[in-house]
Design a protein around this motif. Sequence first.
Motif, PDB file in Angstrom:
ATOM      1  N   SER A 245      10.170  25.444 -38.842  1.00 57.36           N
ATOM      2  CA  SER A 245      10.810  24.584 -39.841  1.00 57.36           C
ATOM      3  C   SER A 245      11.234  23.266 -39.206  1.00 57.36           C
ATOM      4  N   LEU A 246      11.318  22.261 -40.022  1.00 56.94           N
ATOM      5  CA  LEU A 246      11.820  20.973 -39.546  1.00 56.94           C
ATOM      6  C   LEU A 246      13.282  21.112 -39.130  1.00 56.94           C
ATOM      7  N   GLY A 247      14.007  21.940 -39.842  1.00 56.29           N
ATOM      8  CA  GLY A 247      15.406  22.167 -39.501  1.00 56.29           C
ATOM      9  C   GLY A 247      15.564  22.759 -38.107  1.00 56.29           C
ATOM     10  N   ALA A 248      14.602  23.595 -37.713  1.00 58.67           N
ATOM     11  CA  ALA A 248      14.668  24.173 -36.371  1.00 58.67           C
ATOM     12  C   ALA A 248      14.539  23.094 -35.316  1.00 58.67           C
ATOM     13  N   GLU A 249      13.644  22.148 -35.578  1.00 62.98           N
ATOM     14  CA  GLU A 249      13.462  21.043 -34.631  1.00 62.98           C
ATOM     15  C   GLU A 249      14.747  20.226 -34.506  1.00 62.98           C
ATOM     16  N   ILE A 250      15.333  19.919 -35.657  1.00 57.25           N
ATOM     17  CA  ILE A 250      16.546  19.100 -35.650  1.00 57.25           C
ATOM     18  C   ILE A 250      17.683  19.837 -34.940  1.00 57.25           C
ATOM     19  N   ASN A 251      17.812  21.104 -35.242  1.00 62.93           N
ATOM     20  CA  ASN A 251      18.855  21.901 -34.606  1.00 62.93           C
ATOM     21  C   ASN A 251      18.666  21.946 -33.091  1.00 62.93           C
ATOM     22  N   LEU A 252      17.426  22.163 -32.694  1.00 63.87           N
ATOM     23  CA  LEU A 252      17.142  22.290 -31.266  1.00 63.87           C
ATOM     24  C   LEU A 252      17.430  20.989 -30.529  1.00 63.87           C
ATOM     25  N   ALA A 438      18.353  38.434 -17.807  1.00 66.39           N
ATOM     26  CA  ALA A 438      17.357  37.555 -17.197  1.00 66.39           C
ATOM     27  C   ALA A 438      17.996  36.430 -16.392  1.00 66.39           C
ATOM     28  N   PHE A 439      19.157  35.962 -16.852  1.00 66.00           N
ATOM     29  CA  PHE A 439      19.782  34.815 -16.192  1.00 66.00           C
ATOM     30  C   PHE A 439      21.255  35.094 -15.946  1.00 66.00           C
ATOM     31  N   PRO A 440      21.553  35.816 -14.897  1.00 67.24           N
ATOM     32  CA  PRO A 440      22.964  36.093 -14.575  1.00 67.24           C
ATOM     33  C   PRO A 440      23.713  34.789 -14.323  1.00 67.24           C
ATOM     34  N   GLY A 441      24.967  34.809 -14.650  1.00 66.46           N
ATOM     35  CA  GLY A 441      25.812  33.675 -14.310  1.00 66.46           C
ATOM     36  C   GLY A 441      25.935  32.619 -15.388  1.00 66.46           C
ATOM     37  N   LEU A 442      25.203  32.762 -16.489  1.00 66.77           N
ATOM     38  CA  LEU A 442      25.320  31.734 -17.523  1.00 66.77           C
ATOM     39  C   LEU A 442      26.620  31.890 -18.313  1.00 66.77           C
ATOM     40  N   VAL A 443      26.946  33.122 -18.641  1.00 66.28           N
ATOM     41  CA  VAL A 443      28.174  33.358 -19.405  1.00 66.28           C
ATOM     42  C   VAL A 443      29.048  34.342 -18.630  1.00 66.28           C
ATOM     43  N   PRO A 444      30.350  34.245 -18.791  1.00 68.97           N
ATOM     44  CA  PRO A 444      31.237  35.146 -18.044  1.00 68.97           C
ATOM     45  C   PRO A 444      30.983  36.602 -18.417  1.00 68.97           C
ATOM     46  N   GLY A 445      31.004  37.436 -17.414  1.00 65.46           N
ATOM     47  CA  GLY A 445      30.947  38.869 -17.653  1.00 65.46           C
ATOM     48  C   GLY A 445      29.623  39.386 -18.148  1.00 65.46           C
ATOM     49  N   ALA A 446      28.559  38.598 -18.026  1.00 63.81           N
ATOM     50  CA  ALA A 446      27.261  39.098 -18.476  1.00 63.81           C
ATOM     51  C   ALA A 446      26.879  40.322 -17.670  1.00 63.81           C
ATOM     52  N   HIS A 447      26.408  41.299 -18.336  1.00 60.96           N
ATOM     53  CA  HIS A 447      26.112  42.559 -17.653  1.00 60.96           C
ATOM     54  C   HIS A 447      25.055  43.319 -18.437  1.00 60.96           C
ATOM     55  N   GLY A 448      24.760  44.500 -17.969  1.00 60.45           N
ATOM     56  CA  GLY A 448      23.693  45.270 -18.592  1.00 60.45           C
ATOM     57  C   GLY A 448      24.195  46.410 -19.437  1.00 60.45           C
ATOM     58  N   ALA A 449      25.475  46.389 -19.835  1.00 65.88           N
ATOM     59  CA  ALA A 449      26.003  47.471 -20.655  1.00 65.88           C
ATOM     60  C   ALA A 449      25.304  47.516 -22.000  1.00 65.88           C
ATOM     61  N   PRO A 450      25.164  48.684 -22.566  1.00 62.60           N
ATOM     62  CA  PRO A 450      24.453  48.793 -23.832  1.00 62.60           C
ATOM     63  C   PRO A 450      25.118  47.980 -24.931  1.00 62.60           C
ATOM     64  N   LYS A 451      24.372  47.103 -25.501  1.00 54.42           N
ATOM     65  CA  LYS A 451      24.833  46.334 -26.648  1.00 54.42           C
ATOM     66  C   LYS A 451      23.601  45.755 -27.320  1.00 54.42           C
ATOM     67  N   LYS A 452      23.642  45.681 -28.612  1.00 56.39           N
ATOM     68  CA  LYS A 452      22.480  45.165 -29.327  1.00 56.39           C
ATOM     69  C   LYS A 452      22.312  43.678 -29.040  1.00 56.39           C
ATOM     70  N   PRO A 453      21.133  43.275 -28.591  1.00 56.11           N
ATOM     71  CA  PRO A 453      20.920  41.843 -28.400  1.00 56.11           C
ATOM     72  C   PRO A 453      20.749  41.140 -29.735  1.00 56.11           C
ATOM     73  N   THR A 454      21.045  39.852 -29.745  1.00 58.26           N
ATOM     74  CA  THR A 454      20.828  39.061 -30.958  1.00 58.26           C
ATOM     75  C   THR A 454      19.517  38.322 -30.834  1.00 58.26           C
ATOM     76  N   MET A 455      18.975  37.947 -31.950  1.00 57.65           N
ATOM     77  CA  MET A 455      17.763  37.142 -31.932  1.00 57.65           C
ATOM     78  C   MET A 455      18.158  35.676 -31.846  1.00 57.65           C
ATOM     79  N   LEU A 456      17.336  34.916 -31.161  1.00 57.90           N
ATOM     80  CA  LEU A 456      17.587  33.491 -31.065  1.00 57.90           C
ATOM     81  C   LEU A 456      16.918  32.764 -32.217  1.00 57.90           C
ATOM     82  N   GLY A 457      17.204  31.510 -32.314  1.00 56.30           N
ATOM     83  CA  GLY A 457      16.462  30.665 -33.225  1.00 56.30           C
ATOM     84  C   GLY A 457      17.168  30.447 -34.539  1.00 56.30           C
ATOM     85  N   VAL A 458      16.649  29.505 -35.264  1.00 55.63           N
ATOM     86  CA  VAL A 458      17.222  29.161 -36.558  1.00 55.63           C
ATOM     87  C   VAL A 458      16.534  29.982 -37.631  1.00 55.63           C
ATOM     88  N   ARG A 459      17.302  30.615 -38.448  1.00 57.51           N
ATOM     89  CA  ARG A 459      16.686  31.457 -39.478  1.00 57.51           C
ATOM     90  C   ARG A 459      16.726  30.757 -40.814  1.00 57.51           C
TER      91      ARG A 459
END
Lengths: 459, 480
Positions: A245-252, A438-459
């Motif tokens: 979408s064009l909106g995705a481009e603008i958002n990005l 994949a990228f440790p250190g980007l956010v505090p406390g990132a870890h591998g504990a079970p949690k549902k990942p979110t999808m990226l991108g503009v919906r």
Amino acid sequence: MAWTFDAPGNLQDFSNPADWQKEMVDQADAIVQILVASVLGKKPDDVTEAEVTAWRTRLAYVQPTREAVPAGAETISIQPWGGFPRGVERQAPWAAFPPVESDPDGSFRAVDDLGVEDFGVGHFEDSSGTILDLPTRHRQDEYLEWMATPDGQGGISKITFVAEGYDYFAKLFEKDPKTVVKLYQHFTGVGTINADQLRAKKAITWIPDDASLVSEMIADAGEFNPRNAFNIKPGIVHLSHRANSLGAEINLAGVSALARKKADGTVLDGADEEQLICCNQGGEPNRNSDPKISQQAYSLVQGGYRYTLANPVGLYIAGVDEASLTLPDGSPLPREWWTVVRGHDLWTNGTSRVLRLELKPPAGETAKLGDLRVGGSKLKFPGQVAKALSVHLFVTRWMRPQGGIGPVVGCRGTCCRIDGTQILIGSHGACGAGSTLAFPGLVPGAHGAPKKPTMLGVR
Amino acid sequence: MSDRALVLDDIQGDILAGFNTDVQALVGLTAPDDAGRRTAAAWLASLAPEITSVARVRAERDVMKTPPAGEPPLTWLAVAVGPALLQAAARDVFILDDAFNEGMPDRAASALADRSLPAQWMVGAPSAPLDILLKIAGNDATAVEARRDTLVKAAKAKGLTAPYQEVGARLADNAEHFGFRDGISQPDVLGDQSATGLSPGNFVFGYPKAPGVAPPRRAVDPRNLTDNGSLLVFRRLAQDVPAFRAFCADQIKSLQPEWPGLGAPELAALIVGRWPSGAPAVQPQTADPGVLGDDPDNSFDFRTDDGSGCPFGAHIRKVNPRKGPADVVDVPRILRRGIPFGPTFEAAPAAERGLLFLAYQASITGGFEFISGHWMNSSNRPGPGDDVFIGRPFDTRSLAIPHAGRSVTVSTGGRQWIDPTGGGYLFAPGKAGLAALATVPAPLAKFAAPLLLAKATGGARRWISRATRPLRLAFDARRR
């Protein structure tokens, strides 16, 4: 001079151009609001007008109808990205498509497949609960989609490429439905198409199988249905993949306009485009397009620039690798085989604003598309030609008069990589079973504990 | 998931270690027909113990450089086979790479913008297909040529002809004939003396392309014959040294008004992206800064270079964007193992000279052809500008070079200095795979009928007719 938002490619579809202007102003305002919210650590809805006013001039991204663009600003095309989906290449060879001539690993058939993978696992249903089958070109996700027109003899008579966002058509349909109908009739060859066939009779919603993911409205009752069947067969009018979408481009371009710091406070250098887009969560990390757009926008921030998406804002076919298409005698394919249907300036590097492009034999030509070679192989699949196309967009930039890079904010998230694959999925810091940070250190406390990942991108 | 360790005593040494010797002889062998190819395959299989592995190159490198007194000079051997031989000898094996299966002659015009006539190629012409390419390497020319002669004699005894033989030799300072140090930038391979390089699956069959990822299926190969193998691109490129020098001289004259004082060496360096010493060319240098020690700097990237330091169209940026603007996230790399041929221009001006370009990769379409077709021959990918040095040799190319706040354009006007004179796409099997070429696959009888049918109907020329039908039978057989 007042800034104008013209329609992509300087098209004249809107009977009242102010309708498109208003749409783009609203989107640009929303981006600024999101950016200020990020700076202040608030939700966008909680940001006040006074806060926007106080902060907007410090941002790299500029809402050009609210702030004047300096006279010396420079408009440039960003580096084009390849039009063939990175995700399809990464998943090759495709077991579902056994080797055939010109497609030994199945990529060219896989990319033309229709389905709903662009939304994930789930289904569409209308407001009465009826399940709807709304497949699109769900693997063509680099802001370029295409369709081959069969010649009736097992070959291809024409290949059409488009780079027009479905959200542009949705807005046009809202204001000028007759124009959309005419375009559909023209580009599909179905003269009986009417507006009711393009609109959602009842509200359409995507319902993911995973109950922890949110449902998503595709079109409200009476609105344009971007997944209507006429855009898939017998023709192609605009992009259909959810992310295209064009909106995705603008958002990005917008969310990439803030310098980002890791959890330890160090500023992200942007060298790793996947890491960057996982940090700003502005788009889909498994494509070529989004990580590359984000990286280039971020480099403007780092370079001390302020910028806005250049008028007319759009996604454009940037060019054709002409050398890779040859006639049966091995000579280069003449440009007469290409027709720019919407947009302009295909053949000058860095200037193309082409939205719709066709490849077909010119009048009087005896050679057929199937007689050509592209990238070394006989032309049998339209995706082969897509590999010769690239896509780009334009920004208008100028240096910050006071220097600096503007506010620096933390990462919005990170990514987990699905184990045994190269596929990245967005995360706020925790990775579910079967995936690894994949990228440790980007956010505090990132870890591998079970949690549902979110999808990226503009919906 | 723990990735498989490299089998260094099976993978051919030239692939990962690189022979990098002073002298390298190439021999192209051609069989008369499929029966001859099967005979040739059996002969090659018998050579498997002689093929030099990565482990052996590493073990013998010092001895190669400094032979012990009284010992005969070392030679190393590499081998690669063409698609026709592989299909004749191993009908159950089908490599999933269009370029390999179709061959360079059919694809060169479209994939490489090569307007030369394959029928006139010195090597790999359709009339004399490259069924086998041998590479004999060493630092002693006499020893190399002696081993080559022995191999050629043995090949001829098996009914093969040797329409192509050529000896390449390293030039002083590892330069190519235009005078630039070559072969500097080679990708590190993870697990092969590197903990950070690219995964071996980018170059060798049977390994992951990224850590922790399952190895991609590179071939339909029930016997695992292609394991530890790699696809080889061979291209013979003649270089017209005076033409390139004259071009640079002419350009600096015409550019004097815009760029007073521009010298031909400086212009050539900006076209290549490196100085003759191998030092990266970065404006505003005006002379070769030279390199410290033996190795030129290869650690730099273009992340912050907007083209004002090294032009976007400089050859080294067109073949490896190095974190600068690019059209793809996954940057393809290849292992280059080429060597110059012919005397230097100064030594023998009238002689032919050039480069025996050789490169290994796991996918030719995704490797060499991508870099050549989508990058070197493109005017806007991976970054803007033509590769004036090597891209689209038969067309006009132009390169924009930022200077003094504006862009100065260098245009070839159709002038040429690279002349492709042949080559081929081949497969370099592991030693075990090579040995297995002598083994007739069990299901062969099942394949014979459709193959004969395809040939009878004229469909055998295309690989789809030769390979896919039998493979489907194989799949059906397994399902049963």
